[in-house]
Design a protein around this motif. Sequence first.
Motif, PDB file in Angstrom:
ATOM      1  N   PRO B 219      -1.097  -3.973  -6.957  1.00  0.00           N
ATOM      2  CA  PRO B 219      -1.966  -4.308  -8.416  1.00  0.00           C
ATOM      3  C   PRO B 219      -1.931  -5.832  -8.744  1.00  0.00           C
ATOM      4  N   ASP B 220      -3.200  -6.205  -9.672  1.00  0.00           N
ATOM      5  CA  ASP B 220      -3.291  -7.394 -10.428  1.00  0.00           C
ATOM      6  C   ASP B 220      -2.472  -7.541 -11.787  1.00  0.00           C
ATOM      7  N   GLU B 221      -2.484  -8.492 -12.601  1.00  0.00           N
ATOM      8  CA  GLU B 221      -1.622  -8.474 -13.554  1.00  0.00           C
ATOM      9  C   GLU B 221      -2.116  -7.563 -14.527  1.00  0.00           C
ATOM     10  N   THR B 222      -3.661  -7.453 -14.583  1.00  0.00           N
ATOM     11  CA  THR B 222      -4.245  -6.249 -15.768  1.00  0.00           C
ATOM     12  C   THR B 222      -3.695  -5.060 -15.394  1.00  0.00           C
ATOM     13  N   ILE B 223      -3.815  -4.602 -14.169  1.00  0.00           N
ATOM     14  CA  ILE B 223      -3.261  -3.144 -13.808  1.00  0.00           C
ATOM     15  C   ILE B 223      -1.746  -2.988 -14.302  1.00  0.00           C
ATOM     16  N   LEU B 224      -0.941  -4.245 -13.786  1.00  0.00           N
ATOM     17  CA  LEU B 224       0.204  -4.152 -13.997  1.00  0.00           C
ATOM     18  C   LEU B 224       0.891  -4.131 -15.639  1.00  0.00           C
ATOM     19  N   SER B 225       0.039  -4.964 -16.288  1.00  0.00           N
ATOM     20  CA  SER B 225       0.375  -4.752 -17.772  1.00  0.00           C
ATOM     21  C   SER B 225       0.212  -3.277 -18.500  1.00  0.00           C
ATOM     22  N   GLN B 226      -0.884  -2.608 -17.814  1.00  0.00           N
ATOM     23  CA  GLN B 226      -1.035  -1.282 -18.371  1.00  0.00           C
ATOM     24  C   GLN B 226      -0.173  -0.238 -17.675  1.00  0.00           C
ATOM     25  N   TYR B 227       0.124  -0.301 -16.358  1.00  0.00           N
ATOM     26  CA  TYR B 227       0.903   0.676 -15.404  1.00  0.00           C
ATOM     27  C   TYR B 227       1.909  -0.095 -14.725  1.00  0.00           C
ATOM     28  N   PRO B 228       3.048  -0.539 -15.309  1.00  0.00           N
ATOM     29  CA  PRO B 228       4.259  -1.316 -14.544  1.00  0.00           C
ATOM     30  C   PRO B 228       4.727  -0.736 -13.434  1.00  0.00           C
ATOM     31  N   GLY B 229       4.495   0.485 -13.439  1.00  0.00           N
ATOM     32  CA  GLY B 229       5.337   1.338 -12.266  1.00  0.00           C
ATOM     33  C   GLY B 229       4.419   1.157 -11.041  1.00  0.00           C
ATOM     34  N   TYR B 230       3.282   0.666 -10.992  1.00  0.00           N
ATOM     35  CA  TYR B 230       2.608   0.409  -9.723  1.00  0.00           C
ATOM     36  C   TYR B 230       3.116  -0.802  -9.254  1.00  0.00           C
ATOM     37  N   ARG B 231       4.113  -1.813  -9.665  1.00  0.00           N
ATOM     38  CA  ARG B 231       4.701  -2.957  -9.067  1.00  0.00           C
ATOM     39  C   ARG B 231       5.516  -2.343  -7.806  1.00  0.00           C
ATOM     40  N   ASP B 232       5.827  -1.178  -7.596  1.00  0.00           N
ATOM     41  CA  ASP B 232       6.036  -0.649  -6.323  1.00  0.00           C
ATOM     42  C   ASP B 232       5.309  -0.872  -5.129  1.00  0.00           C
ATOM     43  N   LEU B 233       3.975  -1.046  -5.514  1.00  0.00           N
ATOM     44  CA  LEU B 233       3.182  -1.166  -4.419  1.00  0.00           C
ATOM     45  C   LEU B 233       3.439  -2.701  -3.611  1.00  0.00           C
ATOM     46  N   PHE B 234       3.960  -3.474  -4.330  1.00  0.00           N
ATOM     47  CA  PHE B 234       4.520  -4.719  -3.403  1.00  0.00           C
ATOM     48  C   PHE B 234       5.476  -4.438  -2.278  1.00  0.00           C
ATOM     49  N   HIS B 235       6.469  -3.351  -2.735  1.00  0.00           N
ATOM     50  CA  HIS B 235       7.276  -3.058  -1.535  1.00  0.00           C
ATOM     51  C   HIS B 235       6.428  -2.401  -0.305  1.00  0.00           C
ATOM     52  N   LYS B 236       5.686  -1.198  -1.162  1.00  0.00           N
ATOM     53  CA  LYS B 236       5.016  -0.412  -0.139  1.00  0.00           C
ATOM     54  C   LYS B 236       3.847  -0.227  -0.862  1.00  0.00           C
ATOM     55  N   PRO B 237       2.532  -0.858  -0.144  1.00  0.00           N
ATOM     56  CA  PRO B 237       1.177  -0.518  -0.553  1.00  0.00           C
ATOM     57  C   PRO B 237       0.936   1.019   0.140  1.00  0.00           C
ATOM     58  N   ASP B 238       0.154   1.698  -1.001  1.00  0.00           N
ATOM     59  CA  ASP B 238      -0.126   3.129  -0.668  1.00  0.00           C
ATOM     60  C   ASP B 238      -1.015   3.095   0.499  1.00  0.00           C
ATOM     61  N   PHE B 239      -1.992   2.332   0.394  1.00  0.00           N
ATOM     62  CA  PHE B 239      -3.247   2.261   1.349  1.00  0.00           C
ATOM     63  C   PHE B 239      -3.589   1.390   2.264  1.00  0.00           C
ATOM     64  N   LEU B 240      -4.124   1.707   3.418  1.00  0.00           N
ATOM     65  CA  LEU B 240      -4.837   0.471   4.274  1.00  0.00           C
ATOM     66  C   LEU B 240      -6.202   0.878   4.204  1.00  0.00           C
ATOM     67  N   LEU B 241      -7.057  -0.384   4.189  1.00  0.00           N
ATOM     68  CA  LEU B 241      -8.618  -0.128   4.319  1.00  0.00           C
ATOM     69  C   LEU B 241      -8.915  -0.953   5.312  1.00  0.00           C
ATOM     70  N   ILE B 242      -9.823  -0.596   6.258  1.00  0.00           N
ATOM     71  CA  ILE B 242     -10.256  -1.535   7.276  1.00  0.00           C
ATOM     72  C   ILE B 242     -12.088  -1.421   7.414  1.00  0.00           C
ATOM     73  N   ARG B 243     -12.617  -2.561   7.605  1.00  0.00           N
ATOM     74  CA  ARG B 243     -14.023  -2.567   7.824  1.00  0.00           C
ATOM     75  C   ARG B 243     -14.296  -2.873   9.387  1.00  0.00           C
ATOM     76  N   ALA B 244     -14.655  -2.462  10.246  1.00  0.00           N
ATOM     77  CA  ALA B 244     -15.117  -2.724  11.492  1.00  0.00           C
ATOM     78  C   ALA B 244     -16.430  -2.455  12.014  1.00  0.00           C
ATOM     79  N   LYS B 245     -16.965  -3.561  12.914  1.00  0.00           N
ATOM     80  CA  LYS B 245     -18.536  -3.715  12.991  1.00  0.00           C
ATOM     81  C   LYS B 245     -18.619  -3.028  14.709  1.00  0.00           C
ATOM     82  N   LYS B 246     -19.540  -2.453  14.794  1.00  0.00           N
ATOM     83  CA  LYS B 246     -19.680  -2.099  16.214  1.00  0.00           C
ATOM     84  C   LYS B 246     -20.398  -3.163  16.898  1.00  0.00           C
ATOM     85  N   ASN B 247     -20.027  -3.989  17.856  1.00  0.00           N
ATOM     86  CA  ASN B 247     -20.386  -5.189  18.648  1.00  0.00           C
ATOM     87  C   ASN B 247     -21.640  -4.716  19.443  1.00  0.00           C
TER      88      ASN B 247
END
Lengths: 247, 247
Positions: B219-247
């Motif tokens: 989370p960034d500061e804007t999200i943290l100020s509204q939803y402080p509970g998401y500070r936990d994502l610094f310990h454990k991100p919920d998601f992993l996203l990947i962009r990969a290109k076909k060579n």
Amino acid sequence: MPKQNIYDNEVFFSGYKGIRDQEVNANVLFEIPNFFEMLPSVEGKKILDLGCGFGEHCKRLVELGASSVTGIDISVKMLEIAQKENADSKITYIHMPMEDISTLNDHYDIIVSSLAFHYIEAFKPLIVDIYRLLTEGGVLVFSQEHPFSTCYRNGFERWTKDENGKKLYLNLCEYGIERENESKWFVDNVKKYHRTFSTIVNTLADAGFSIEKMVEPTPDETILSQYPGYRDLFHKPDFLLIRAKKN
Amino acid sequence: MPKQNIYDNEVFFSGYKGIRDQEVNANVLFEIPNFFEMLPSVEGKKILDLGCGFGEHCKRLVELGASSVTGIDISVKMLEIAQKENADSKITYIHMPMEDISTLNDHYDIIVSSLAFHYIEAFKPLIVDIYRLLTEGGVLVFSQEHPFSTCYRNGFERWTKDENGKKLYLNLCEYGIERENESKWFVDNVKKYHRTFSTIVNTLADAGFSIEKMVEPTPDETILSQYPGYRDLFHKPDFLLIRAKKN
């Protein structure tokens, strides 16, 4: 940015040399074999070793057929040992922090670095410099402390253990906050730079590298039967190794 | 290998729909914005969405200019909602598990998948199929549960908390052991497949992909100020996203 030279501290140096003189440790069992396994063929190749230390890898690369190896290190004391124990007509040792490699006027087929990048604050410029110093299709192979290690904050509890002292969990704390961590390793104030997997991957990709292989070594049954303590690596691999190719 | 269809279970379906109907949750705040930010331009592109669910992403991709979108899903119930709520002349919904995409006789400029790959046991053949279905230079963008989540074993303590219930550490357990984990999510026995960062990266690299970007949202500061509970994502991100290109 400051360049960190812990290795010329007397206390650190003798402690570190003690570990390196051990016949069995995590480096010997996991880092070194995986490092050499990830290398492309070095036969006839011109190689640069960043943070070469005692020069063992330089020497071995020559034995494996490299046409020339340049080893650079920030520590005078390390290079003195390298010159004494691992000299070779095909090896040139240069006293230089790896943050200054942009001053090298040469190109290399392979650039390697073993367990040094986590001491470097300016990771992105380093990777850009490495890319520039590689020939077309050249390869970077590096190892560093695993992000689960670099994110450890000095003074925090690293493990949750049961009543018998058995390690149950790694206490992972603020993995997502990239930072300088001070830790004690023979001496106080050893600075390590914590970067997430995504920052490491994106820094390589943004510089123009294709990641070909990533390894987080864990023990096999043979190692476990001899050294059961390394079972902890399933909770926290000690090392991260990456091979990346210049596109 | 068995193909998992939890979404056609009545209990699961209504629980899941309840979450998806929330206005604010981790998907809305982190997964969806990062997912769309990672996409290349979809203008005029032919897109395949693996595990399209209710079809929201298919609909949005058309709104963003995609020339056609094919959404596939293993769940009949999900596709019924998709047809009802997110139909479009440019969208084709097909009832098909993503393990069967090798039967598709077409090529796509972009293949996307949102929060589905962690349910797939046969990851490597899937990635090979995706590579084959992409046009030259085509792009795969996917999100999945973060490896810190997929390695959670049902019944274990996920967090170490202080006496006030504040989360101090993520209890990371056997990250290095890849496995099927059963967990409870509305229903028992939801199967998730834990893979390490290195397995995910190597599977893509071995298939011929170049990883262009990896994101572990925090989370960034804007999200943290509204939803402080998401500070936990610094310990454990919920998601992993990947962009990969076909060579």
